[in-house]
Write an enzyme that holds these catalytic residues in place. Sequence first.
Site, PDB file in Angstrom:
ATOM      1  CG  HIS A  78      -1.863  -1.283   1.215  1.00  0.00           C
ATOM      2  ND1 HIS A  78      -2.567  -1.386   2.384  1.00  0.00           N
ATOM      3  CD2 HIS A  78      -2.207  -2.044   0.386  1.00  0.00           C
ATOM      4  CE1 HIS A  78      -3.328  -2.518   1.973  1.00  0.00           C
ATOM      5  NE2 HIS A  78      -2.944  -3.073   1.013  1.00  0.00           N
ATOM      6  CG  HIS A 235      -7.555  -3.655  -1.553  1.00  0.00           C
ATOM      7  ND1 HIS A 235      -6.953  -2.435  -0.956  1.00  0.00           N
ATOM      8  CD2 HIS A 235      -6.630  -4.667  -1.346  1.00  0.00           C
ATOM      9  CE1 HIS A 235      -5.833  -2.609  -0.288  1.00  0.00           C
ATOM     10  NE2 HIS A 235      -5.673  -4.208  -0.564  1.00  0.00           N
ATOM     11  CG  ASP A 239      -2.995  -5.389  -2.779  1.00  0.00           C
ATOM     12  OD1 ASP A 239      -2.713  -4.421  -2.080  1.00  0.00           O
ATOM     13  OD2 ASP A 239      -3.883  -6.428  -2.220  1.00  0.00           O
ATOM     14  CG  HIS A 262       0.288  -9.599  -2.343  1.00  0.00           C
ATOM     15  ND1 HIS A 262       0.103  -8.219  -2.908  1.00  0.00           N
ATOM     16  CD2 HIS A 262      -0.442  -9.514  -1.627  1.00  0.00           C
ATOM     17  CE1 HIS A 262      -0.499  -7.488  -2.275  1.00  0.00           C
ATOM     18  NE2 HIS A 262      -0.976  -8.075  -1.301  1.00  0.00           N
TER      19      HIS A 262
END
Length: 309
Positions: A78, A235, A239, A262
């Site tokens: 973030h 969101h 990321d 991720h």
Amino acid sequence: MIYQSTLNKPLTISGIGLHTGRQITMILRPAEPDNGIIFHCTDGERRVSIPAVSANVVDTRLATVIGKDGLSVSTIEHLMAALSACGIDNLHIDIDGPEVPVMDGSAAPFVALLQETGNRVQEKRRKYLAIRKPITLVDGEKRVSIIPSRFFRITFDIAFDHPCIGLQHRAIKVNTETFRKEIAPARTFGFLHEVEYLKANGLALGGSLDNAVVIGEEGVLNPDGVRFEDECVRHKILDAVGDFSLLGHRVLGHVKAYKAGHDINHQMVEKILANADCWQLVESGEAASHGSLSMTGCAAMAMAGVAEA
């Protein structure tokens, strides 16, 4: 913005760590040109400097974690996304804990503090990683590709078997203004049973309805609901901006992702770096000639209206 930038002055940020539940303080200090973003952490006996680049990623299971010589810093994505979107190229980050504070679960607090502090333009030109050939990565149902583009774009699709999320799609040209308004406020999200499992195993100790969207069987548990109907996919884009910043240069390319997280983001960054014939480093003057400055931070907002071919 043609030139690199750092912060005008030091900035102190404190907050709770998502997984440890500890109060953590970071001091963001201006750095010289070509320094990049470097985290400095300590275990009380030694101080280790960890550049925020893909080569130092040590874990991507729950967040993006960088480490070196036995010390690590977790949940950097973030903050890294906010730094990238606000045009910060060079920074020293002193941190007194093992993870970046979660704040409200989004990047909005970081963006607000960075913009309040302001940027200092430096004398070195900025370089961009311009994608020249398509690259694709598939891992089961997860897919990520990147194709040439004169701007940094992200198109993201997610699919969850829960009526509160379901299928969500969002496409965005990433620049300071679009990131601040459309992406930065989107909070991390999770399902109640996952949160309970993590806490039972000593993780997510700082997680709460104040810093995450928590979804139960009947719906969103947060009293104020969601900030956007498609907050979850927004969101995921947040990321991705943070994860792709670990390339070490701003990207000129169009990322297309499906069910990505991720782990595959990091794999894609590594694949890009390993395929040097698919990209080229270009200086900001050359990038500007192609209308590519909409990615470059606060001073570049005026460029956001440049038409894309």
